[in-house]
Each structure stands twice: as C-alpha cells, then as structure tokens.
Design a protein around this motif. Structure first.
Motif, PDB file in Angstrom:
ATOM      1  N   ILE A 168       0.845  -1.203   0.000  1.00 44.79           N
ATOM      2  CA  ILE A 168       0.000   0.000   0.000  1.00 44.79           C
ATOM      3  C   ILE A 168       0.879   1.251   0.000  1.00 44.79           C
ATOM      4  O   ILE A 168       0.559   2.262  -0.638  1.00 44.79           O
ATOM      5  CB  ILE A 168      -0.974  -0.043   1.205  1.00 44.79           C
ATOM      6  CG1 ILE A 168      -1.983  -1.187   0.999  1.00 44.79           C
ATOM      7  CG2 ILE A 168      -1.685   1.296   1.389  1.00 44.79           C
ATOM      8  CD1 ILE A 168      -2.858  -1.492   2.213  1.00 44.79           C
ATOM      9  N   THR A 169       2.015   1.169   0.685  1.00 45.37           N
ATOM     10  CA  THR A 169       2.961   2.292   0.665  1.00 45.37           C
ATOM     11  C   THR A 169       3.405   2.612  -0.764  1.00 45.37           C
ATOM     12  O   THR A 169       3.497   3.782  -1.156  1.00 45.37           O
ATOM     13  CB  THR A 169       4.182   1.962   1.547  1.00 45.37           C
ATOM     14  OG1 THR A 169       3.766   1.944   2.914  1.00 45.37           O
ATOM     15  CG2 THR A 169       5.286   2.994   1.382  1.00 45.37           C
ATOM     16  N   TRP A 170       3.656   1.575  -1.542  1.00 51.63           N
ATOM     17  CA  TRP A 170       4.073   1.825  -2.929  1.00 51.63           C
ATOM     18  C   TRP A 170       2.950   2.442  -3.764  1.00 51.63           C
ATOM     19  O   TRP A 170       3.206   3.205  -4.700  1.00 51.63           O
ATOM     20  CB  TRP A 170       4.617   0.544  -3.575  1.00 51.63           C
ATOM     21  CG  TRP A 170       6.016   0.257  -3.132  1.00 51.63           C
ATOM     22  CD1 TRP A 170       6.451  -0.770  -2.361  1.00 51.63           C
ATOM     23  CD2 TRP A 170       7.186   1.039  -3.454  1.00 51.63           C
ATOM     24  NE1 TRP A 170       7.810  -0.677  -2.161  1.00 51.63           N
ATOM     25  CE2 TRP A 170       8.290   0.419  -2.819  1.00 51.63           C
ATOM     26  CE3 TRP A 170       7.410   2.207  -4.186  1.00 51.63           C
ATOM     27  CZ2 TRP A 170       9.599   0.919  -2.912  1.00 51.63           C
ATOM     28  CZ3 TRP A 170       8.699   2.720  -4.283  1.00 51.63           C
ATOM     29  CH2 TRP A 170       9.775   2.075  -3.654  1.00 51.63           C
ATOM     30  N   MET A 171       1.700   2.125  -3.436  1.00 50.13           N
ATOM     31  CA  MET A 171       0.594   2.807  -4.128  1.00 50.13           C
ATOM     32  C   MET A 171       0.634   4.302  -3.854  1.00 50.13           C
ATOM     33  O   MET A 171       0.518   5.122  -4.769  1.00 50.13           O
ATOM     34  CB  MET A 171      -0.757   2.271  -3.619  1.00 50.13           C
ATOM     35  CG  MET A 171      -1.106   0.871  -4.045  1.00 50.13           C
ATOM     36  SD  MET A 171      -2.815   0.478  -3.519  1.00 50.13           S
ATOM     37  CE  MET A 171      -3.724   1.738  -4.442  1.00 50.13           C
TER      38      MET A 171
ATOM     39  N   SER B 237       3.489   9.737   3.703  1.00 50.07           N
ATOM     40  CA  SER B 237       2.596  10.161   4.782  1.00 50.07           C
ATOM     41  C   SER B 237       1.206   9.542   4.638  1.00 50.07           C
ATOM     42  O   SER B 237       0.572   9.191   5.644  1.00 50.07           O
ATOM     43  CB  SER B 237       2.505  11.698   4.836  1.00 50.07           C
ATOM     44  OG  SER B 237       1.958  12.219   3.646  1.00 50.07           O
ATOM     45  N   GLY B 238       0.726   9.379   3.399  1.00 49.12           N
ATOM     46  CA  GLY B 238      -0.595   8.783   3.209  1.00 49.12           C
ATOM     47  C   GLY B 238      -0.641   7.349   3.701  1.00 49.12           C
ATOM     48  O   GLY B 238      -1.577   6.936   4.399  1.00 49.12           O
ATOM     49  N   ALA B 239       0.381   6.575   3.353  1.00 53.91           N
ATOM     50  CA  ALA B 239       0.421   5.170   3.766  1.00 53.91           C
ATOM     51  C   ALA B 239       0.551   5.064   5.284  1.00 53.91           C
ATOM     52  O   ALA B 239      -0.051   4.178   5.902  1.00 53.91           O
ATOM     53  CB  ALA B 239       1.596   4.466   3.084  1.00 53.91           C
ATOM     54  N   ILE B 240       1.318   5.964   5.872  1.00 53.39           N
ATOM     55  CA  ILE B 240       1.536   5.904   7.318  1.00 53.39           C
ATOM     56  C   ILE B 240       0.244   6.268   8.060  1.00 53.39           C
ATOM     57  O   ILE B 240      -0.150   5.583   9.008  1.00 53.39           O
ATOM     58  CB  ILE B 240       2.711   6.824   7.723  1.00 53.39           C
ATOM     59  CG1 ILE B 240       4.017   6.318   7.080  1.00 53.39           C
ATOM     60  CG2 ILE B 240       2.842   6.891   9.234  1.00 53.39           C
ATOM     61  CD1 ILE B 240       5.189   7.287   7.187  1.00 53.39           C
ATOM     62  N   VAL B 241      -0.411   7.341   7.616  1.00 50.78           N
ATOM     63  CA  VAL B 241      -1.671   7.715   8.280  1.00 50.78           C
ATOM     64  C   VAL B 241      -2.707   6.592   8.106  1.00 50.78           C
ATOM     65  O   VAL B 241      -3.422   6.238   9.048  1.00 50.78           O
ATOM     66  CB  VAL B 241      -2.206   9.058   7.736  1.00 50.78           C
ATOM     67  CG1 VAL B 241      -3.643   9.305   8.206  1.00 50.78           C
ATOM     68  CG2 VAL B 241      -1.297  10.201   8.182  1.00 50.78           C
ATOM     69  N   LEU B 242      -2.770   6.002   6.928  1.00 48.51           N
ATOM     70  CA  LEU B 242      -3.730   4.908   6.710  1.00 48.51           C
ATOM     71  C   LEU B 242      -3.394   3.714   7.592  1.00 48.51           C
ATOM     72  O   LEU B 242      -4.297   3.077   8.155  1.00 48.51           O
ATOM     73  CB  LEU B 242      -3.746   4.497   5.230  1.00 48.51           C
ATOM     74  CG  LEU B 242      -4.738   3.386   4.873  1.00 48.51           C
ATOM     75  CD1 LEU B 242      -6.179   3.773   5.239  1.00 48.51           C
ATOM     76  CD2 LEU B 242      -4.651   3.055   3.381  1.00 48.51           C
ATOM     77  N   HIS B 243      -2.112   3.424   7.747  1.00 48.31           N
ATOM     78  CA  HIS B 243      -1.695   2.319   8.613  1.00 48.31           C
ATOM     79  C   HIS B 243      -2.118   2.586  10.064  1.00 48.31           C
ATOM     80  O   HIS B 243      -2.690   1.708  10.720  1.00 48.31           O
ATOM     81  CB  HIS B 243      -0.179   2.136   8.517  1.00 48.31           C
ATOM     82  CG  HIS B 243       0.346   1.020   9.362  1.00 48.31           C
ATOM     83  ND1 HIS B 243       0.234  -0.300   9.001  1.00 48.31           N
ATOM     84  CD2 HIS B 243       0.954   1.024  10.576  1.00 48.31           C
ATOM     85  CE1 HIS B 243       0.766  -1.063   9.946  1.00 48.31           C
ATOM     86  NE2 HIS B 243       1.213  -0.284  10.911  1.00 48.31           N
TER      87      HIS B 243
END
Lengths: 213, 213
Positions: A98-101, B72-78
C-alpha cells in the motif's frame, strides 16, 4: 452487485491507456471482477450528475450498490482489499504494498504530471520551451531514486502487487516524453507490467472505446 | 512495540507545521499512540541510511518492530487501520474516508505543491513572476470544486476522519499564498482541524523541534 466505472467518452490520449480508468480496469482484471463502463463526454465532466460522483469532475469513479468512490488510488485499494490477487496476506508486506501505491500517486505522479502541464496546459506560454528541461530534470531525479531502489528486481517488494500496478500505471505517463527510457530497469519494469494478461485485457477494453467509429 | 518516525532536524518552514511529519504526529495523537522521533539532518536525507527507510530520501518514515513504511498517506492509513479514532466502522463510510485521503494527496496537494515549485524551486527562473498567477489559478479551480462539495458541512463526509486529517494538512500548505482564504468555508474547515486538541499537540511537538536552541 454490479460494478460500474466511468471513463472518458473519448480519452484525450486517443486510446494510449494513459487515462486513469485503465488502472481501474487493470485491477478489476487482475482480480477477475466483471464491470460495466459509463462513458462521460468531456463537456459533462463538470456537470452536477458527474460532480456527485466525483467532486473534482474527473474520471474514473466506481459504483457498487450504494457505494460511490472516486480517486484511482482509493478505487484500486478498495478492489485490492476485497478480492484476492493484488495484496499479500502478510500484514507487514501488505502495508508495504500500500505504501508503494501512495508513493506512485504522491511522490512520482505529480512530477510526471508536470510534464503534461508544461507540454500541454502551458504550451502557449512564453516560458514553455525554456521550462520543459527544468521539469524533466526533476522527473529524472525522482525516477533515478526509484530506479536505484528497484535495482534488478522484477517488482518493487516481492510479488506483483497493487503497488506495482499503480507505479507501472504512473510511469507509463512518463514514456511519451522519452524520460522513462533513460532508466532501462524502469522501462523493463513497465514492460513486465504491460505483458501481464490482465493489463492486456484492460488496455484492449479502453482502446476499443477510444477507436470505435 | 515502539513507534519511531523521522522528521527534519530543522524543517524548511521553521516550525509552521507544514512538513509532512506533522500529519503523522496528528494521526498518532488522534489515536493516542506514543511515538519517538528520529531527526534527520537535511544533508543526510539522500544518504544510504535514510534511503533504506525512504527510497526518495524524504521524511516522514514510520518504524515499528520489523515494519518500515514511508509516504505520509500510507503511514496515516496504517495508523488509522490499526487504532480507533480515524476511520468509521461502516465499510462504505470507511472506503469513502480513505477516498478523501487519496483526494487530498493526488487531486489537491500536487496543485498546491506547484505554488512551492513556482515560488521557491523556480524563484530565480526568468518566468517566475509571470507564471505564479497561472499556477494560482489552477489551485483556485481545484479548491473551488472542493469548496462546493464541502458546502457548510463541518467535515467532508460525516464525522471527522483520516480523510479530513489529510485534507486539512494539505490545505494548510496553500495558506501562505493567501489562496486558501479566498474560500471562507475551506478556511473555516482548516481552522476546525487546527482547533482539535490532537492537532494542537502535534503542532506543539514539531514546533519544539524547530525552535530549540
């Protein structure tokens, strides 16, 4: 429930697969989900009917029963979260995919879209010719770092995932400028994505729309 | 397991909260998660040690045991996926909140970053003065559509969510240009975000880093 996506009635790219419906079609094909397509003429993009689906008046959107989504990233993540084939089972590997997305959409695509802005939107501005090389250098810097990370691996983190689907989709948009081919491992990575049967079906479906009489 | 994020040793904004670690701090505060911070000097961003955490040599990153995330998007989603407080329980509402996260990052932030590109990165270019109004007009178009969708609601889709956290964080980056204040409902929306106790704690924490002797 039937899945319905929206796409351009006629894509500005004439069917090269660069419009963002292609990445949704690809995700649906990878996960084996049938779907319908509603074509939106460009002069209806900012009309209330389409703005209700997408407040920014863009394609693609995704409708399934009561659910209405927009943003290609959110739609691919939704598909990948509900159907097998695009995210690993291991929790950490899943978070990395998901990070790579997000990396594709927030760290790579914006710089590539600047090429479009320079070449198309600002084509008649007095700075158009002088500015393009500055924009391309910023893309090169970003792609160079991505190229270093990919190295000689097939995919960004283990098996093919939604992260690769999105990164390949974004990198395809850099190809017309010639800058993608300056990074042979990235060009080969994109070619591996394009060679997947699911991508081929997605590409053919959007091409059929854009080349119909 | 301890959560460790990275942030600028000294943020280029001097502590205005516009660097992307603030949105991670905010998400951690909203969900009540303690965290450590590793400060990365700017001349070490593109060194191997930091590139292993983030291939693009940027902050923030997120480490928790074996897991290393960037974006930042992946981290906040995580964070939002693993702790209560940032995503609704209802599956459709959850998908829509995530959609707003992607909208903030892929449909709004890129146009706002163009202001930064025009004003800072290309400040010495001969087109700098003439081009800025063109860039600001594109931001206005995007913010106008967002303003229409928000209307007089408090948040974008029901209760405050990770989508609002990200949209407020992105819109804050448009405020120094003055363009945010052209849309009173968006300015009030951002102020509502800033008034949240969790945001206040996050802002204070990054300010302390950036104003230390």
């Amino acid at each position: 429930m039937t899945i319905t996506i929206t796409a351009f009635d006629r894509s500005p790219d004439g069917g090269k697969g660069l419009a963002r419906d292609t990445r949704i079609r690809w995700a649906l094909e990878e996960t084996g989900q049938p779907y319908d397509v509603r074509l939106v003429p460009r002069d209806e993009m900012k009309e209330p009917a389409h703005l209700r689906r997408n407040p920014f008046g863009q394609i693609p959107t995704y409708e399934e029963g009561e659910l209405v989504l927009f943003e290609s990233g959110a739609i691919v993540l939704h598909i990948a979260s509900h159907h097998a084939g695009l995210l690993p089972d291991d929790a950490n590997a899943r978070a990395r995919a998901i990070t790579w997305m997000f990396a594709a959409l927030n760290s790579v695509e914006p710089s590539i879209l600047e090429i479009f802005i320079a070449r198309i939107l600002e084509r008649d501005q007095p700075w158009a010719t002088d500015r393009l090389p500055v924009v391309l250098d910023r893309v090169r810097e970003r792609l160079g770092l991505l190229s270093d990370r990919l190295g000689d691996a097939d995919w960004l983190d283990g098996a093919f995932s939604a992260g690769d689907l999105m990164m390949v989709s974004v990198l395809l948009r850099a190809r017309p400028s010639g800058v993608l081919d300056e990074f042979p491992n990235l060009a080969a990575y994109v070619a591996r994505g394009e060679a997947r049967p699911a991508y081929q079906r997605a590409f053919a479906a959007q091409l059929a729309v854009n080349t119909r009489p």
